[in-house]
Design a protein around this motif. Structure first.
Motif, PDB file in Angstrom:
ATOM      1  N   ASP A 273       0.862  -1.185   0.000  1.00 23.30           N
ATOM      2  CA  ASP A 273       0.000   0.000   0.000  1.00 23.30           C
ATOM      3  C   ASP A 273       0.896   1.232   0.000  1.00 23.30           C
ATOM      4  OD1 ASP A 273      -1.690   2.060   0.455  1.00 23.30           O
ATOM      5  OD2 ASP A 273      -2.685   1.187   2.202  1.00 23.30           O
ATOM      6  N   LEU A 274       0.927   1.931  -1.126  1.00 22.76           N
ATOM      7  CA  LEU A 274       1.782   3.126  -1.219  1.00 22.76           C
ATOM      8  C   LEU A 274       0.997   4.399  -0.912  1.00 22.76           C
ATOM      9  CD1 LEU A 274       4.149   2.624  -4.275  1.00 22.76           C
ATOM     10  CD2 LEU A 274       4.638   2.444  -1.857  1.00 22.76           C
ATOM     11  N   GLY A 275      -0.254   4.241  -0.511  1.00 18.75           N
ATOM     12  CA  GLY A 275      -1.053   5.423  -0.190  1.00 18.75           C
ATOM     13  C   GLY A 275      -1.434   5.435   1.268  1.00 18.75           C
ATOM     14  N   TYR A 276      -0.544   4.899   2.097  1.00 23.93           N
ATOM     15  CA  TYR A 276      -0.891   4.743   3.498  1.00 23.93           C
ATOM     16  C   TYR A 276      -1.157   6.083   4.169  1.00 23.93           C
ATOM     17  CZ  TYR A 276      -0.965   2.666   8.087  1.00 23.93           C
ATOM     18  OH  TYR A 276      -1.352   2.252   9.327  1.00 23.93           O
ATOM     19  N   VAL A 277      -0.537   7.139   3.627  1.00 23.71           N
ATOM     20  CA  VAL A 277      -0.722   8.474   4.199  1.00 23.71           C
ATOM     21  C   VAL A 277      -2.201   8.853   4.206  1.00 23.71           C
ATOM     22  CG1 VAL A 277      -0.406   9.673   2.006  1.00 23.71           C
ATOM     23  CG2 VAL A 277       0.130  10.838   4.126  1.00 23.71           C
ATOM     24  N   ALA A 278      -2.998   8.256   3.325  1.00 27.44           N
ATOM     25  CA  ALA A 278      -4.426   8.572   3.280  1.00 27.44           C
ATOM     26  C   ALA A 278      -5.073   8.342   4.646  1.00 27.44           C
ATOM     27  CB  ALA A 278      -5.117   7.705   2.224  1.00 27.44           C
ATOM     28  N   PHE A 279      -4.706   7.248   5.308  1.00 30.50           N
ATOM     29  CA  PHE A 279      -5.323   6.945   6.598  1.00 30.50           C
ATOM     30  C   PHE A 279      -4.851   7.922   7.668  1.00 30.50           C
ATOM     31  CE2 PHE A 279      -4.975   2.626   4.558  1.00 30.50           C
ATOM     32  CZ  PHE A 279      -6.250   2.702   4.026  1.00 30.50           C
ATOM     33  N   PHE A 280      -3.573   8.256   7.599  1.00 34.50           N
ATOM     34  CA  PHE A 280      -3.012   9.249   8.513  1.00 34.50           C
ATOM     35  C   PHE A 280      -3.771  10.566   8.342  1.00 34.50           C
ATOM     36  CE2 PHE A 280       0.620  12.258   9.438  1.00 34.50           C
ATOM     37  CZ  PHE A 280       0.749  11.946  10.780  1.00 34.50           C
ATOM     38  N   ALA A 281      -3.996  10.950   7.089  1.00 34.11           N
ATOM     39  CA  ALA A 281      -4.686  12.203   6.802  1.00 34.11           C
ATOM     40  C   ALA A 281      -6.142  12.141   7.257  1.00 34.11           C
ATOM     41  CB  ALA A 281      -4.620  12.495   5.308  1.00 34.11           C
ATOM     42  N   ILE A 282      -6.794  11.020   7.003  1.00 35.13           N
ATOM     43  CA  ILE A 282      -8.210  10.922   7.384  1.00 35.13           C
ATOM     44  C   ILE A 282      -8.352  10.976   8.901  1.00 35.13           C
ATOM     45  CG2 ILE A 282     -10.194   9.367   7.396  1.00 35.13           C
ATOM     46  CD1 ILE A 282      -9.268   8.532   4.532  1.00 35.13           C
ATOM     47  N   SER A 316     -12.864   3.972   5.901  1.00 36.43           N
ATOM     48  CA  SER A 316     -12.157   4.331   4.671  1.00 36.43           C
ATOM     49  C   SER A 316     -11.208   3.212   4.254  1.00 36.43           C
ATOM     50  CB  SER A 316     -11.400   5.643   4.858  1.00 36.43           C
ATOM     51  OG  SER A 316     -10.360   5.465   5.790  1.00 36.43           O
ATOM     52  N   GLY A 317     -10.644   2.509   5.245  1.00 31.50           N
ATOM     53  CA  GLY A 317      -9.787   1.372   4.910  1.00 31.50           C
ATOM     54  C   GLY A 317     -10.557   0.329   4.123  1.00 31.50           C
ATOM     55  N   ILE A 318     -11.776   0.071   4.560  1.00 31.85           N
ATOM     56  CA  ILE A 318     -12.598  -0.923   3.852  1.00 31.85           C
ATOM     57  C   ILE A 318     -12.984  -0.395   2.472  1.00 31.85           C
ATOM     58  CG2 ILE A 318     -14.811  -2.124   3.893  1.00 31.85           C
ATOM     59  CD1 ILE A 318     -14.456  -2.240   6.956  1.00 31.85           C
ATOM     60  N   LEU A 319     -13.334   0.899   2.421  1.00 31.85           N
ATOM     61  CA  LEU A 319     -13.742   1.470   1.131  1.00 31.85           C
ATOM     62  C   LEU A 319     -12.594   1.433   0.125  1.00 31.85           C
ATOM     63  CD1 LEU A 319     -15.991   4.499   2.096  1.00 31.85           C
ATOM     64  CD2 LEU A 319     -16.633   2.255   1.217  1.00 31.85           C
ATOM     65  N   ILE A 320     -11.381   1.707   0.608  1.00 32.84           N
ATOM     66  CA  ILE A 320     -10.235   1.649  -0.300  1.00 32.84           C
ATOM     67  C   ILE A 320      -9.898   0.196  -0.609  1.00 32.84           C
ATOM     68  CG2 ILE A 320      -7.741   2.077  -0.442  1.00 32.84           C
ATOM     69  CD1 ILE A 320      -8.182   4.723   0.878  1.00 32.84           C
ATOM     70  N   GLY A 321     -10.089  -0.667   0.372  1.00 35.29           N
ATOM     71  CA  GLY A 321      -9.769  -2.074   0.176  1.00 35.29           C
ATOM     72  C   GLY A 321     -10.660  -2.756  -0.849  1.00 35.29           C
ATOM     73  N   LEU A 322     -11.939  -2.414  -0.832  1.00 30.43           N
ATOM     74  CA  LEU A 322     -12.889  -3.124  -1.702  1.00 30.43           C
ATOM     75  C   LEU A 322     -12.497  -3.127  -3.182  1.00 30.43           C
ATOM     76  CD1 LEU A 322     -16.430  -2.416  -0.228  1.00 30.43           C
ATOM     77  CD2 LEU A 322     -15.371  -4.628  -0.700  1.00 30.43           C
ATOM     78  N   PRO A 323     -12.246  -1.940  -3.782  1.00 27.52           N
ATOM     79  CA  PRO A 323     -11.955  -1.980  -5.220  1.00 27.52           C
ATOM     80  C   PRO A 323     -10.614  -2.615  -5.564  1.00 27.52           C
ATOM     81  CG  PRO A 323     -11.741   0.248  -4.385  1.00 27.52           C
ATOM     82  CD  PRO A 323     -12.311  -0.565  -3.275  1.00 27.52           C
ATOM     83  N   VAL A 324      -9.698  -2.707  -4.601  1.00 27.90           N
ATOM     84  CA  VAL A 324      -8.371  -3.225  -4.954  1.00 27.90           C
ATOM     85  C   VAL A 324      -8.205  -4.684  -4.543  1.00 27.90           C
ATOM     86  CG1 VAL A 324      -7.316  -0.965  -4.839  1.00 27.90           C
ATOM     87  CG2 VAL A 324      -7.266  -2.417  -2.835  1.00 27.90           C
ATOM     88  N   LEU A 325      -9.303  -5.327  -4.162  1.00 24.18           N
ATOM     89  CA  LEU A 325      -9.208  -6.707  -3.676  1.00 24.18           C
ATOM     90  C   LEU A 325      -8.544  -7.643  -4.669  1.00 24.18           C
ATOM     91  CD1 LEU A 325     -12.546  -7.470  -1.893  1.00 24.18           C
ATOM     92  CD2 LEU A 325     -10.243  -7.648  -1.000  1.00 24.18           C
ATOM     93  N   ARG A 326      -8.847  -7.440  -5.934  1.00 21.85           N
ATOM     94  CA  ARG A 326      -8.360  -8.376  -6.933  1.00 21.85           C
ATOM     95  C   ARG A 326      -6.972  -8.032  -7.441  1.00 21.85           C
ATOM     96  NH1 ARG A 326     -12.140 -11.720  -8.688  1.00 21.85           N
ATOM     97  NH2 ARG A 326     -14.176 -11.323  -7.816  1.00 21.85           N
ATOM     98  N   MET A 327      -6.471  -6.889  -6.989  1.00 17.08           N
ATOM     99  CA  MET A 327      -5.180  -6.461  -7.545  1.00 17.08           C
ATOM    100  C   MET A 327      -4.027  -7.035  -6.737  1.00 17.08           C
ATOM    101  SD  MET A 327      -5.954  -2.593  -8.378  1.00 17.08           S
ATOM    102  CE  MET A 327      -7.394  -2.172  -9.315  1.00 17.08           C
ATOM    103  N   ARG A 328      -2.930  -7.225  -7.448  1.00 15.00           N
ATOM    104  CA  ARG A 328      -1.742  -7.741  -6.778  1.00 15.00           C
ATOM    105  C   ARG A 328      -0.537  -6.912  -7.157  1.00 15.00           C
ATOM    106  NH1 ARG A 328      -2.640 -14.215  -7.752  1.00 15.00           N
ATOM    107  NH2 ARG A 328      -4.838 -14.138  -7.282  1.00 15.00           N
ATOM    108  N   GLY A 329       0.466  -6.960  -6.299  1.00 16.20           N
ATOM    109  CA  GLY A 329       1.787  -6.420  -6.619  1.00 16.20           C
ATOM    110  C   GLY A 329       1.761  -4.990  -7.124  1.00 16.20           C
ATOM    111  N   TYR A 331       0.183  -3.430  -9.475  1.00 21.93           N
ATOM    112  CA  TYR A 331      -1.099  -2.779  -9.740  1.00 21.93           C
ATOM    113  C   TYR A 331      -1.678  -2.213  -8.451  1.00 21.93           C
ATOM    114  CZ  TYR A 331      -0.447  -5.447 -13.950  1.00 21.93           C
ATOM    115  OH  TYR A 331       0.086  -5.964 -15.089  1.00 21.93           O
ATOM    116  N   LEU A 332      -1.578  -3.031  -7.402  1.00 20.48           N
ATOM    117  CA  LEU A 332      -2.070  -2.594  -6.104  1.00 20.48           C
ATOM    118  C   LEU A 332      -1.304  -1.353  -5.651  1.00 20.48           C
ATOM    119  CD1 LEU A 332      -3.826  -3.293  -3.607  1.00 20.48           C
ATOM    120  CD2 LEU A 332      -1.845  -4.472  -2.712  1.00 20.48           C
ATOM    121  N   ALA A 333       0.016  -1.384  -5.819  1.00 22.37           N
ATOM    122  CA  ALA A 333       0.856  -0.271  -5.373  1.00 22.37           C
ATOM    123  C   ALA A 333       0.444   1.021  -6.074  1.00 22.37           C
ATOM    124  CB  ALA A 333       2.327  -0.586  -5.641  1.00 22.37           C
ATOM    125  N   ILE A 334       0.280   0.949  -7.390  1.00 18.21           N
ATOM    126  CA  ILE A 334      -0.050   2.153  -8.150  1.00 18.21           C
ATOM    127  C   ILE A 334      -1.430   2.677  -7.756  1.00 18.21           C
ATOM    128  CG2 ILE A 334      -0.565   3.010 -10.469  1.00 18.21           C
ATOM    129  CD1 ILE A 334       2.345   2.657 -10.043  1.00 18.21           C
TER     130      ILE A 334
END
Lengths: 555, 238
Positions: A273-282, A316-329, A331-334
């Motif tokens: 997860d390269l967008g972890y700052v999102a949770f810090f910000a939220i 928000s973690g769940i909301l961000i998690g839902l669309p990226v469930l199928r992504m790996r490596g 793709y997930l990072a981007i």
């Protein structure tokens, strides 16, 4: 001898590089010993020492020592050439750092003439020789010497930090009034720093000679003692460490909290997860919106707002998690990187300005109150953050050893097979995102209250990268690694202010060096394996009783 | 009632029609082998049984119950043990941890312990290496581990995908011995293999898959003597 030449030239280039990027001059003001010896000198000397050591390690006889001296001499020569060059030709149009002051620093204030050359060559050869000589010491002795030197340098560097900790007479003895360490101070520090590892070695030797008598129980007792000391140290830290160190440790603590959170996602479940700052910000913005009278939406107290802020990040973690469930490596990072930026742009936007404060951010965020007592100093926040970290740590340990922890590890290792084992990929991943987000959100909420304001700039991509980097540095998946990584990556740069400008350079060098020398991190997870083995041995000593119990049950 | 029954199962990967109406049955206590060349759809068949791929049409029934559309973890709970191709064990986890994950659907720790000991008894080589990381095992041992891991859930049917792939001939023999032994203990097995000779030796019945359709089926001994099978999969000369 060809080796010596090669290493000498490499050392020379390294010296040029350090000088021309400005690192050497930046540290010229840091006096380590007395008035004369600055950190710049130490850097240059360390370079010569390293070169000598490397040569000595390759060739283990007398020619090796000569080669080491030659390599050191070459570094000295390179420095003199550079000094001469900078003094005669103005390079500043290309290299900003090639200032008129640089030649003086490079030649130890002896000028670019014959004297300067002679001094540099002599010093280079001598230090290179010593570096080569280091390889003749036994490994433990060598480590002791190097550690002692490093500690002396660190003590010299941290003068301002140490001054509120130690009483004035001690400081007066150790340091000169305006410069770095005094001469007796240097001697004391070096002697102490040498004595401790040697004493430990002696003790260890004695212990190993009666290994039979050193039972599992004694080891356990020692571990308990270490834990008690650790707890006392952590609990009393702000009482003696002073404002500055408390402030630094607050930020380290916030990063540890984030690191533990991302460790669940990245370390345990293997989701980059390269967008972890999102949770810090939220977390931070939830705290701001809920408590600041400036926006006028809500004026809750800190304690009412805290659980809501954490809950918001979980959602928000769940909301961000839902669309990226199928992504790996990759793709997930981007994708997560994108989410992080979206959150930052949202809080920066004019559209949401009435609700989130826009570019000016939000101030007057609530402070925690305990009855009549208001927590508003960094020393007091320290405890709040410590409790948060303790909770996150406890939760991490419990999760790691639980069913869901095993499911995460299986997903990290092989997602398809994990599913074939009956692991529900959806719930496992969402749980990782949600708990990881909660810790990031807690960190953000505490941060908002600590600095009393939030501005969008505090939530840049660099925060995410820092958290990932500290995990890599400490060892991905390792809990102590998170602490070590945060101390090294967040704590040290705060203490060495001059490094700030070169932070990214140092990051780069450190990360590359890590990949080569310690690919598993500074404190890798393997220690857990060792603990398990110890536990197994304990089990063996207990086994007869257990076997008896089992057979009785059977009968 | 057969343990497993596929009725004209169709699978598409985008525009590619990978399975064109595959039908097969596996009865309790049988070893059934699924033969075919590369790309015939063997692995796809197994993946659609265990729910990793969703068939477009057709019916897959486990003891009479249609399992098409169930998520993989539900299908595992119903008793399908999938040993994927290429010995995909968890390389950084120990042998014991690997096995314990096989019993993930079971929450009773004591029961997991019991099954673990049972599996380790079946594979003494694994017992010797129980604390070793999975990735450090030899190829044959990793395959044993993968099979042992699937046994941990005490499946009604075990799907074995190319268990002999990339193993030395001696190890291939011992893997097939293991398969036979498991079957004698009562495990029903659907075996996908490229090594048709060995597969037909241990199997009761077999199916031959060609570009997504079953082209031949019958008792293993008959298939082994079928001239077409001999020519295509057993390397017999005219």
């Amino acid at each position: 001898m060809r080796r010596a030449l090669v290493f000498g030239l490499i050392g020379g280039f390294a010296a040029w590089h350090l000088s021309l990027v400005g690192l050497i001059e930046a540290f010229a003001g840091r006096r380590l010993i007395g008035q004369g010896v600055t950190f710049s000198y130490v850097l240059l000397l360390a370079l010569m020492l390293t070169v000598g050591y490397l040569v000595g390690r390759r060739i283990s006889n007398w020619t090796g020592l000569l080669g080491a001296a030659l390599a050191g001499l070459l570094v000295g020569l390179a420095l003199w050439v550079l000094a001469l060059l900078v003094a005669t030709v103005d390079l500043r149009t290309v290299f900003v750092a090639a200032s008129p002051a640089l030649p003086d620093i490079l030649t130890f204030n002896r000028g670019t003439g014959a004297v300067g050359l002679a001094v540099l060559l002599l010093v280079g050869a001598a230090v290179g020789f010593l570096g080569g000589g280091l390889t003749w010491l036994p490994a433990t002795g060598r480590r002791a010497v190097l550690t002692a030197l490093a500690i002396a340098v660190l003590v010299g560097l941290l003068r301002d930090v140490l001054s509120p900790i130690f009483p004035a007479p001690v400081m007066g003895f150790l340091f000169t009034p305006t410069g770095g360490l005094s001469l007796p101070g240097t001697a004391t520090v070096l002697a102490l720093a040498l004595a401790v590892p040697i004493a430990r070695q002696v003790l260890a030797n004695r212990a190993s000679s009666h290994r039979g008598s050193l039972s599992v129980r004694a080891l356990q007792r020692r571990r308990v003692a270490a834990r008690v000391i650790g707890v006392v140290f952590l609990a009393s830290f702000p009482l003696w460490a002073g404002l500055f160190l408390s402030n630094v440790s607050d930020f380290v603590g916030l990063y540890i909290l984030m690191g533990l959170g991302l460790n669940l996602v990245l370390g345990f479940a293997g989701l980059l997860d390269l967008g972890y700052v999102a949770f810090f910000a939220i977390g931070a913005y939830s705290m701001a919106v809920l408590t600041s009278p400036e926006l006028g939406h809500f004026t809750l107290g800190f304690w009412e707002a805290l659980p809501i802020a954490v809950a918001m990040t979980v959602v928000s973690g769940i909301l961000i998690g839902l669309p990226v469930l199928r992504m790996r490596g990759d793709y997930l990072a981007i994708t997560t990187l994108g989410f992080g930026e979206i959150v930052r742009l949202l809080v920066l936007s004019d559209w949401l300005k009435p609700h989130l404060g826009g570019a000016q951010g939000v101030t007057r965020i609530a402070r925690p109150e305990l009855g009549p007592f208001v927590i508003d100093r960094p020393q007091e926040y320290y405890y709040l953050i410590l409790i948060g970290c303790g909770l996150a740590w406890f939760l991490s340990v419990r999760l790691r050893d639980s069913r869901i922890g095993r499911a995460w590890m299986a997903i990290r290792e092989d997602e398809d097979v994990a599913q074939a084992m009956g692991i529900n990929r959806v719930t496992a991943k969402l749980l990782a995102f949600a708990t990881g987000a909660a810790m990031g959100g807690l960190s953000g909420a505490l941060f908002a209250s600590l600095v009393n304001s939030v501005i969008p700039q505090s939530f840049s991509l660099l925060v995410s990268i820092n958290v990932v980097a500290l995990l890599v540095l400490g060892g991905i998946g390792s809990l102590p690694g998170v602490v070590v990584g945060a101390l090294a990556l967040v704590g040290l740069p705060e203490l060495l202010r001059e490094f700030q400008e070169y932070r990214l350079l140092v990051y780069g060098v450190v990360l590359v060096a890590m990949m080569i020398f310690r690919p598993a991190g500074l404190w890798p997870e393997e220690t857990r394996v060792r603990e398990l083995e110890e536990a197994a041995e304990e089990g063996k000593t207990r086994a007869p009783a257990e076997v008896a119990a089992v057979t009785q049950d059977g009968a | 009632m057969p343990v497993l029954e596929l009725e004209s199962v169709h699978v598409y990967y985008g525009p590619i029609h990978a399975l064109r109406g595959v039908s097969l049955t596996v009865e309790r206590g049988e070893i059934v082998t699924l033969l075919g060349a590369n790309g015939a759809g063997k692995t796809t068949t197994l993946r659609s049984i265990s729910g990793l791929i969703r068939p477009a049409r057709g019916r897959i029934a486990l003891e009479g119950r249609n399992i098409v559309g169930l998520p993989p973890h539900e299908i595992v709970k119903l008793g399908v043990g999938h040993v994927p191709e290429g010995r995909r064990i968890f390389p950084r986890l120990s042998v014991e941890e690997n096995l314990a994950l096989g019993a993930f659907t079971i929450t009773d720790r004591q029961e997991i312990r019991r099954r673990l000991e049972e599996v380790l008894q079946l594979f003494p080589r694994l017992a010797e290496r129980r604390r070793q990381q999975g990735g450090t095992l030899s190829g044959g041992e990793q395959q044993m581990l993968a099979i042992g891991r699937a046994l941990m859930m005490q499946p009604r049917i075990m799907l074995l995908d190319e268990p002999s792939m990339g193993l030395a001939p001696v190890l291939v023999e011992s893997i097939f011995e293991v398969i036979q032994r498991l079957n004698q203990r009562g495990t029903t097995i659907l075996l996908v293999e490229q090594n048709a000779r060995m597969a037909l030796e241990v199997a009761h019945r077999g199916y031959v898959l060609e570009t997504g359709s079953i082209v031949l089926e019958g008792p293993a001994a008959e298939l082994a003597h079928d001239p077409k099978v001999q020519a295509a999969y057993l390397g017999a000369r005219e």
